[in-house]
Write a protein that holds these residues in place. Structure first.
Motif, PDB file in Angstrom:
ATOM      1  N   ARG A  51      35.833 -27.427  49.986  1.00 27.52           N
ATOM      2  CA  ARG A  51      36.045 -27.955  48.640  1.00 27.52           C
ATOM      3  C   ARG A  51      35.813 -26.888  47.580  1.00 27.52           C
ATOM      4  N   ASP A  52      34.896 -25.935  47.842  1.00 25.07           N
ATOM      5  CA  ASP A  52      34.686 -24.833  46.900  1.00 25.07           C
ATOM      6  C   ASP A  52      35.878 -23.881  46.928  1.00 25.07           C
ATOM      7  N   LEU A  53      36.369 -23.581  48.132  1.00 28.19           N
ATOM      8  CA  LEU A  53      37.541 -22.715  48.248  1.00 28.19           C
ATOM      9  C   LEU A  53      38.774 -23.395  47.677  1.00 28.19           C
ATOM     10  N   GLU A  54      38.833 -24.712  47.754  1.00 33.89           N
ATOM     11  CA  GLU A  54      39.959 -25.439  47.166  1.00 33.89           C
ATOM     12  C   GLU A  54      39.982 -25.259  45.651  1.00 33.89           C
ATOM     13  N   ALA A  55      38.801 -25.232  45.029  1.00 32.49           N
ATOM     14  CA  ALA A  55      38.736 -24.981  43.589  1.00 32.49           C
ATOM     15  C   ALA A  55      39.224 -23.572  43.275  1.00 32.49           C
ATOM     16  N   VAL A  56      38.848 -22.613  44.124  1.00 38.57           N
ATOM     17  CA  VAL A  56      39.310 -21.242  43.950  1.00 38.57           C
ATOM     18  C   VAL A  56      40.834 -21.193  44.126  1.00 38.57           C
ATOM     19  N   ARG A  57      41.341 -21.891  45.143  1.00 40.29           N
ATOM     20  CA  ARG A  57      42.788 -21.896  45.390  1.00 40.29           C
ATOM     21  C   ARG A  57      43.551 -22.424  44.184  1.00 40.29           C
ATOM     22  N   LYS A  58      43.079 -23.521  43.631  1.00 43.01           N
ATOM     23  CA  LYS A  58      43.762 -24.107  42.481  1.00 43.01           C
ATOM     24  C   LYS A  58      43.735 -23.179  41.272  1.00 43.01           C
ATOM     25  N   GLN A  59      42.598 -22.487  41.074  1.00 41.01           N
ATOM     26  CA  GLN A  59      42.530 -21.580  39.938  1.00 41.01           C
ATOM     27  C   GLN A  59      43.421 -20.354  40.153  1.00 41.01           C
ATOM     28  N   LEU A  60      43.468 -19.862  41.382  1.00 43.86           N
ATOM     29  CA  LEU A  60      44.368 -18.748  41.688  1.00 43.86           C
ATOM     30  C   LEU A  60      45.819 -19.158  41.443  1.00 43.86           C
ATOM     31  N   GLU A  61      46.148 -20.370  41.831  1.00 46.83           N
ATOM     32  CA  GLU A  61      47.504 -20.860  41.617  1.00 46.83           C
ATOM     33  C   GLU A  61      47.840 -20.867  40.133  1.00 46.83           C
ATOM     34  N   LYS A  62      46.896 -21.282  39.305  1.00 51.65           N
ATOM     35  CA  LYS A  62      47.135 -21.312  37.855  1.00 51.65           C
ATOM     36  C   LYS A  62      47.279 -19.902  37.283  1.00 51.65           C
ATOM     37  N   LEU A  63      46.442 -18.993  37.748  1.00 53.77           N
ATOM     38  CA  LEU A  63      46.521 -17.615  37.264  1.00 53.77           C
ATOM     39  C   LEU A  63      47.842 -16.966  37.656  1.00 53.77           C
ATOM     40  N   TYR A  64      48.256 -17.151  38.901  1.00 54.23           N
ATOM     41  CA  TYR A  64      49.514 -16.551  39.340  1.00 54.23           C
ATOM     42  C   TYR A  64      50.719 -17.241  38.708  1.00 54.23           C
ATOM     43  N   ARG A  65      50.595 -18.531  38.439  1.00 51.51           N
ATOM     44  CA  ARG A  65      51.673 -19.214  37.713  1.00 51.51           C
ATOM     45  C   ARG A  65      51.808 -18.657  36.307  1.00 51.51           C
ATOM     46  N   ALA A  66      50.671 -18.430  35.646  1.00 50.92           N
ATOM     47  CA  ALA A  66      50.706 -17.839  34.310  1.00 50.92           C
ATOM     48  C   ALA A  66      51.294 -16.431  34.364  1.00 50.92           C
ATOM     49  N   ALA A  67      50.974 -15.694  35.417  1.00 47.42           N
ATOM     50  CA  ALA A  67      51.539 -14.354  35.584  1.00 47.42           C
ATOM     51  C   ALA A  67      53.051 -14.436  35.789  1.00 47.42           C
ATOM     52  N   ALA A  68      53.504 -15.459  36.523  1.00 49.48           N
ATOM     53  CA  ALA A  68      54.942 -15.630  36.751  1.00 49.48           C
ATOM     54  C   ALA A  68      55.679 -15.911  35.448  1.00 49.48           C
ATOM     55  N   VAL A  69      55.087 -16.761  34.605  1.00 43.40           N
ATOM     56  CA  VAL A  69      55.696 -17.050  33.305  1.00 43.40           C
ATOM     57  C   VAL A  69      55.811 -15.769  32.487  1.00 43.40           C
ATOM     58  N   ALA A  70      54.726 -14.993  32.438  1.00 40.60           N
ATOM     59  CA  ALA A  70      54.740 -13.745  31.679  1.00 40.60           C
ATOM     60  C   ALA A  70      55.722 -12.741  32.283  1.00 40.60           C
ATOM     61  N   THR A  71      55.864 -12.760  33.605  1.00 41.54           N
ATOM     62  CA  THR A  71      56.819 -11.855  34.266  1.00 41.54           C
ATOM     63  C   THR A  71      58.240 -12.162  33.826  1.00 41.54           C
ATOM     64  N   GLU A  72      58.592 -13.439  33.763  1.00 45.09           N
ATOM     65  CA  GLU A  72      59.941 -13.783  33.331  1.00 45.09           C
ATOM     66  C   GLU A  72      60.137 -13.473  31.848  1.00 45.09           C
ATOM     67  N   GLU A  73      59.075 -13.562  31.042  1.00 45.11           N
ATOM     68  CA  GLU A  73      59.164 -13.133  29.643  1.00 45.11           C
ATOM     69  C   GLU A  73      59.466 -11.635  29.582  1.00 45.11           C
ATOM     70  N   TYR A  74      58.776 -10.883  30.432  1.00 48.96           N
ATOM     71  CA  TYR A  74      58.999  -9.438  30.501  1.00 48.96           C
ATOM     72  C   TYR A  74      60.431  -9.151  30.945  1.00 48.96           C
ATOM     73  N   ASN A  75      60.886  -9.833  31.989  1.00 47.09           N
ATOM     74  CA  ASN A  75      62.240  -9.606  32.489  1.00 47.09           C
ATOM     75  C   ASN A  75      63.287  -9.902  31.421  1.00 47.09           C
ATOM     76  N   ALA A  76      63.084 -10.992  30.666  1.00 44.50           N
ATOM     77  CA  ALA A  76      64.039 -11.361  29.620  1.00 44.50           C
ATOM     78  C   ALA A  76      64.078 -10.301  28.524  1.00 44.50           C
ATOM     79  N   ALA A  77      62.895  -9.850  28.083  1.00 45.34           N
ATOM     80  CA  ALA A  77      62.844  -8.821  27.044  1.00 45.34           C
ATOM     81  C   ALA A  77      63.441  -7.511  27.540  1.00 45.34           C
ATOM     82  N   ASP A  78      63.188  -7.204  28.803  1.00 46.59           N
ATOM     83  CA  ASP A  78      63.726  -5.973  29.382  1.00 46.59           C
ATOM     84  C   ASP A  78      65.252  -6.032  29.452  1.00 46.59           C
TER      85      ASP A  78
END
Length: 360
Positions: A51-78
């Protein structure tokens, strides 16, 4: 829990809280309780509960999702910056050509003015008396009229060349302004990507090897649950359309990249982000499509999930921040996130926004 690994996961969760500001808004976890006193050296710490690792998993998912959004922003600007840079180069060529044409027309206009000055200052009556031959006079008069018309045409060309040059220069100024704006947007997006990925990597670095193995297992289980739920919904009951020739080529290209690492902003050949993989696969199949997942979703023809066929692109999440290619049998190939490689996964392992078809 009073154990070493419990302390380790608690520390990881503390990083979760510290990095929440970098993730999707509203994604903060509750602050963990203060860690208990360190155990004695003789104690054998039990594994941290899932259950502790599940909390870590969910937070990692949110961080990488946010990174994905920013990546597509970068790709669009590029992509916009590249387009505007090319347009600016084209306008520069036109401006240079326009200046050369304007200079040549001015030289011709100057020569015409000098010729007119030498012959045009005498009244027609005086020319007739001095010439003595009416036929020669009339011929000369005709040439003068033709010359005047040519001069008027030359002056018109000169005015149009000047207007064209001014238009090109104004367009170039506008393109330059937009180019600089997109370069700034690109730099801002780059910083966002790097911060979010750094936060996720920091969180993962606090886990021990065994915990990372169990975390990967939890990720697989979450994906399997989502895939089974999707299959159980009957979404694939009516699918089974055959791929087109281009679709087959796109699938062949995408699956040939399996095992290559994810790298944000990359479009091959050594590494890919999600939309870099799909855009390059279809380019290899002879069809140029937009670079980013959002533009692929916006500009390509949409089809129902029940009608999708191999080669179609599956767009994920409400913001269209991730994309993969359907390959049949309920599976897709995609480039998942930093730290992962191009792989095959269940088509329903993430929330599906919709499906688009590049070769409609």
């Amino acid at each position: 829990m009073g154990t070493g690994k419990r302390v380790l996961v608690t520390a990881a969760l503390a990083v979760v809280c510290a990095t929440t500001a970098l993730a999707v808004p509203g994604a903060a976890l509750a602050a963990p309780a203060p860690p208990p006193a360190a155990p004695s050296a003789a104690a054998t710490p039990p594994a941290a509960p899932d259950r502790d690792l599940e909390a870590v998993r969910k937070q990692l998912e949110k961080l990488y999702r946010a990174a994905a959004v920013a990546t597509e922003e970068y790709n669009a600007a590029d992509e916009k910056a590249r387009e505007q840079s090319a347009q600016l180069d084209e306008l520069t060529v036109r401006i240079d050509a326009g200046r050369e044409r304007l200079a040549a027309l001015r030289d011709r206009a100057g020569a015409a003015a000098r010729a007119q000055y030498r012959t045009g200052g005498m009244p027609d009556e005086a020319k007739l008396i001095l010439n003595g031959d009416p036929d020669d006079f009339l011929d000369g008069t005709g040439r003068v009229i033709q010359g005047e018309r040519a001069t008027k045409g030359l002056l018109g060309d000169l005015a149009r060349a000047q207007e064209d040059l001014e238009t090109y220069q104004a367009d170039a100024s506008g393109h330059l302004t937009r180019l600089e704006s997109n370069r700034r947007a690109k730099a801002t997006a780059r910083k966002k990507v790097e911060k979010r990925i750094a936060a996720a990597e920091e969180l993962e670095s606090r886990l021990e090897k065994e915990e990372k193995v169990r975390l990967a297992r939890l990720e697989r289980l979450a994906a399997e649950r989502a895939q089974n739920a999707w299959l159980g919904s009957g979404a694939l009951k009516e699918t089974g359309g055959a791929a087109t020739e281009r679709g087959e080529k796109a699938v062949e290209y995408a699956t040939a990249q399996i095992g290559k690492p994810y790298r944000w902003g990359a479009a091959g050949p050594a590494s890919y982000d999600c939309s870099g993989l799909t855009s390059q696969a279809w380019l290899a199949a002879g069809r140029a499509i937009p670079r980013t997942s959002q533009e692929q979703w916006r500009r390509l023809e949409r089809v129902e999930v029940a009608d999708m066929r191999p080669g179609d692109l599956i767009v994920y999440f409400n913001d269209a921040s991730h994309i993969g290619m359907y390959i049949g049998d309920g599976r897709m190939v995609h480039s998942p996130r930093p730290g992962r490689t191009v792989t095959i996964a269940g088509a329903g392992s993430m929330p599906i926004l919709g499906v688009v078809r590049p070769d409609a």
